[in-house]
Scaffold this motif. Structure first.
Motif, PDB file in Angstrom:
ATOM      1  N   VAL A  28       1.549  -4.571   6.708  1.00 14.53           N
ATOM      2  CA  VAL A  28       1.241  -3.683   5.588  1.00 14.53           C
ATOM      3  C   VAL A  28       1.229  -4.476   4.285  1.00 14.53           C
ATOM      4  O   VAL A  28       1.957  -5.450   4.132  1.00 14.53           O
ATOM      5  CB  VAL A  28       2.247  -2.505   5.490  1.00 14.53           C
ATOM      6  CG1 VAL A  28       2.066  -1.543   6.644  1.00 14.53           C
ATOM      7  CG2 VAL A  28       3.671  -2.997   5.445  1.00 14.53           C
ATOM      8  N   TYR A  29       0.377  -4.044   3.362  1.00 13.14           N
ATOM      9  CA  TYR A  29       0.252  -4.681   2.050  1.00 13.14           C
ATOM     10  C   TYR A  29       0.283  -3.594   0.993  1.00 13.14           C
ATOM     11  O   TYR A  29      -0.425  -2.585   1.104  1.00 13.14           O
ATOM     12  CB  TYR A  29      -1.059  -5.464   1.978  1.00 13.14           C
ATOM     13  CG  TYR A  29      -1.286  -6.116   0.646  1.00 13.14           C
ATOM     14  CD1 TYR A  29      -0.590  -7.262   0.294  1.00 13.14           C
ATOM     15  CD2 TYR A  29      -2.203  -5.592  -0.257  1.00 13.14           C
ATOM     16  CE1 TYR A  29      -0.791  -7.880  -0.935  1.00 13.14           C
ATOM     17  CE2 TYR A  29      -2.410  -6.202  -1.488  1.00 13.14           C
ATOM     18  CZ  TYR A  29      -1.709  -7.341  -1.814  1.00 13.14           C
ATOM     19  OH  TYR A  29      -1.911  -7.946  -3.031  1.00 13.14           O
ATOM     20  N   PHE A  30       1.107  -3.804  -0.014  1.00 17.49           N
ATOM     21  CA  PHE A  30       1.225  -2.822  -1.090  1.00 17.49           C
ATOM     22  C   PHE A  30       1.120  -3.509  -2.448  1.00 17.49           C
ATOM     23  O   PHE A  30       1.758  -4.525  -2.685  1.00 17.49           O
ATOM     24  CB  PHE A  30       2.577  -2.110  -1.031  1.00 17.49           C
ATOM     25  CG  PHE A  30       2.841  -1.400   0.253  1.00 17.49           C
ATOM     26  CD1 PHE A  30       2.216  -0.204   0.545  1.00 17.49           C
ATOM     27  CD2 PHE A  30       3.722  -1.924   1.178  1.00 17.49           C
ATOM     28  CE1 PHE A  30       2.466   0.455   1.732  1.00 17.49           C
ATOM     29  CE2 PHE A  30       3.990  -1.284   2.372  1.00 17.49           C
ATOM     30  CZ  PHE A  30       3.359  -0.086   2.646  1.00 17.49           C
ATOM     31  N   GLU A  31       0.290  -2.949  -3.319  1.00 15.85           N
ATOM     32  CA  GLU A  31       0.202  -3.382  -4.715  1.00 15.85           C
ATOM     33  C   GLU A  31       0.667  -2.283  -5.659  1.00 15.85           C
ATOM     34  O   GLU A  31       0.778  -2.516  -6.849  1.00 15.85           O
ATOM     35  CB  GLU A  31      -1.245  -3.743  -5.079  1.00 15.85           C
ATOM     36  CG  GLU A  31      -1.741  -5.017  -4.475  1.00 15.85           C
ATOM     37  CD  GLU A  31      -3.152  -5.332  -4.941  1.00 15.85           C
ATOM     38  OE1 GLU A  31      -3.338  -6.434  -5.461  1.00 15.85           O
ATOM     39  OE2 GLU A  31      -4.037  -4.480  -4.777  1.00 15.85           O
ATOM     40  N   ASP A  32       0.895  -1.131  -5.117  1.00 14.10           N
ATOM     41  CA  ASP A  32       1.248   0.034  -5.922  1.00 14.10           C
ATOM     42  C   ASP A  32       2.523   0.659  -5.346  1.00 14.10           C
ATOM     43  O   ASP A  32       2.553   1.008  -4.165  1.00 14.10           O
ATOM     44  CB  ASP A  32       0.102   1.040  -5.879  1.00 14.10           C
ATOM     45  CG  ASP A  32       0.342   2.288  -6.696  1.00 14.10           C
ATOM     46  OD1 ASP A  32       1.473   2.496  -7.177  1.00 14.10           O
ATOM     47  OD2 ASP A  32      -0.607   3.068  -6.846  1.00 14.10           O
ATOM     48  N   GLN A  35       2.288   3.776  -3.181  1.00 10.77           N
ATOM     49  CA  GLN A  35       1.687   3.705  -1.844  1.00 10.77           C
ATOM     50  C   GLN A  35       2.701   3.355  -0.758  1.00 10.77           C
ATOM     51  O   GLN A  35       2.383   3.445   0.416  1.00 10.77           O
ATOM     52  CB  GLN A  35       0.570   2.661  -1.816  1.00 10.77           C
ATOM     53  CG  GLN A  35      -0.607   2.975  -2.688  1.00 10.77           C
ATOM     54  CD  GLN A  35      -1.611   1.832  -2.694  1.00 10.77           C
ATOM     55  OE1 GLN A  35      -1.267   0.689  -2.449  1.00 10.77           O
ATOM     56  NE2 GLN A  35      -2.858   2.158  -2.981  1.00 10.77           N
ATOM     57  N   CYS A  36       3.874   2.913  -1.123  1.00  5.70           N
ATOM     58  CA  CYS A  36       4.791   2.352  -0.127  1.00  5.70           C
ATOM     59  C   CYS A  36       5.863   3.327   0.338  1.00  5.70           C
ATOM     60  O   CYS A  36       6.942   2.903   0.755  1.00  5.70           O
ATOM     61  CB  CYS A  36       5.411   1.065  -0.646  1.00  5.70           C
ATOM     62  SG  CYS A  36       6.406   1.253  -2.131  1.00  5.70           S
ATOM     63  N   SER A  39       7.387   2.584   3.736  1.00  4.54           N
ATOM     64  CA  SER A  39       8.141   1.349   3.909  1.00  4.54           C
ATOM     65  C   SER A  39       9.332   1.331   2.956  1.00  4.54           C
ATOM     66  O   SER A  39       9.178   1.032   1.767  1.00  4.54           O
ATOM     67  CB  SER A  39       7.251   0.130   3.642  1.00  4.54           C
ATOM     68  OG  SER A  39       8.020  -1.049   3.657  1.00  4.54           O
ATOM     69  N   ALA A  42       9.646  -2.121   1.092  1.00  3.75           N
ATOM     70  CA  ALA A  42       8.681  -2.302   0.000  1.00  3.75           C
ATOM     71  C   ALA A  42       9.051  -1.410  -1.180  1.00  3.75           C
ATOM     72  O   ALA A  42       8.999  -1.839  -2.335  1.00  3.75           O
ATOM     73  CB  ALA A  42       7.267  -2.005   0.482  1.00  3.75           C
ATOM     74  N   HIS A  43       9.441  -0.185  -0.890  1.00  5.11           N
ATOM     75  CA  HIS A  43       9.833   0.741  -1.960  1.00  5.11           C
ATOM     76  C   HIS A  43      11.011   0.180  -2.753  1.00  5.11           C
ATOM     77  O   HIS A  43      11.024   0.220  -3.989  1.00  5.11           O
ATOM     78  CB  HIS A  43      10.188   2.100  -1.356  1.00  5.11           C
ATOM     79  CG  HIS A  43      10.552   3.119  -2.363  1.00  5.11           C
ATOM     80  ND1 HIS A  43       9.627   3.716  -3.195  1.00  5.11           N
ATOM     81  CD2 HIS A  43      11.751   3.655  -2.689  1.00  5.11           C
ATOM     82  CE1 HIS A  43      10.240   4.559  -3.995  1.00  5.11           C
ATOM     83  NE2 HIS A  43      11.533   4.544  -3.706  1.00  5.11           N
ATOM     84  N   ALA A  53       3.259  -7.322  -5.817  1.00  9.25           N
ATOM     85  CA  ALA A  53       2.738  -6.925  -4.512  1.00  9.25           C
ATOM     86  C   ALA A  53       3.667  -7.436  -3.422  1.00  9.25           C
ATOM     87  O   ALA A  53       4.438  -8.374  -3.625  1.00  9.25           O
ATOM     88  CB  ALA A  53       1.336  -7.490  -4.296  1.00  9.25           C
TER      89      ALA A  53
END
Length: 75
Positions: A28-32, A35-36, A39, A42-43, A53
């Motif tokens: 998974v990839y997050f820039e925002d 959106q996470c 995860s 990531a959050h 990111a």
């Protein structure tokens, strides 16, 4: 049991790759940060103001920081 984390530089000077010796199934990839929600890791990382990111890829995690902060300050 302790987990050892290893890191390495990437071609992008604003990104650093971390290995922790475990594998996960999802890539998974997050820039925002909005959106996470699926995860928690990531959050949590987006709670840092310097986060730009994050890529979670099997056995590694690549963090991209904002360009206004230096890795020496973060480490």
């Amino acid at each position: 049991m302790a987990t050892q984390v290893y890191y390495e530089a990437t071609p992008n000077p604003d990104a650093m790759k971390f290995y922790w010796g475990h594998t996960s199934g999802d890539v998974v990839y997050f820039e925002d940060p909005n959106q996470c929600v699926r995860s928690p890791l990531a959050h949590k990382l987006f709670g840092f103001p310097w986060m730009k990111a994050v890529l979670i890829n099997g056995e590694s995690l690549t963090i991209t920081k904002q360009d206004w902060v230096d890795w020496k300050v973060l480490c």
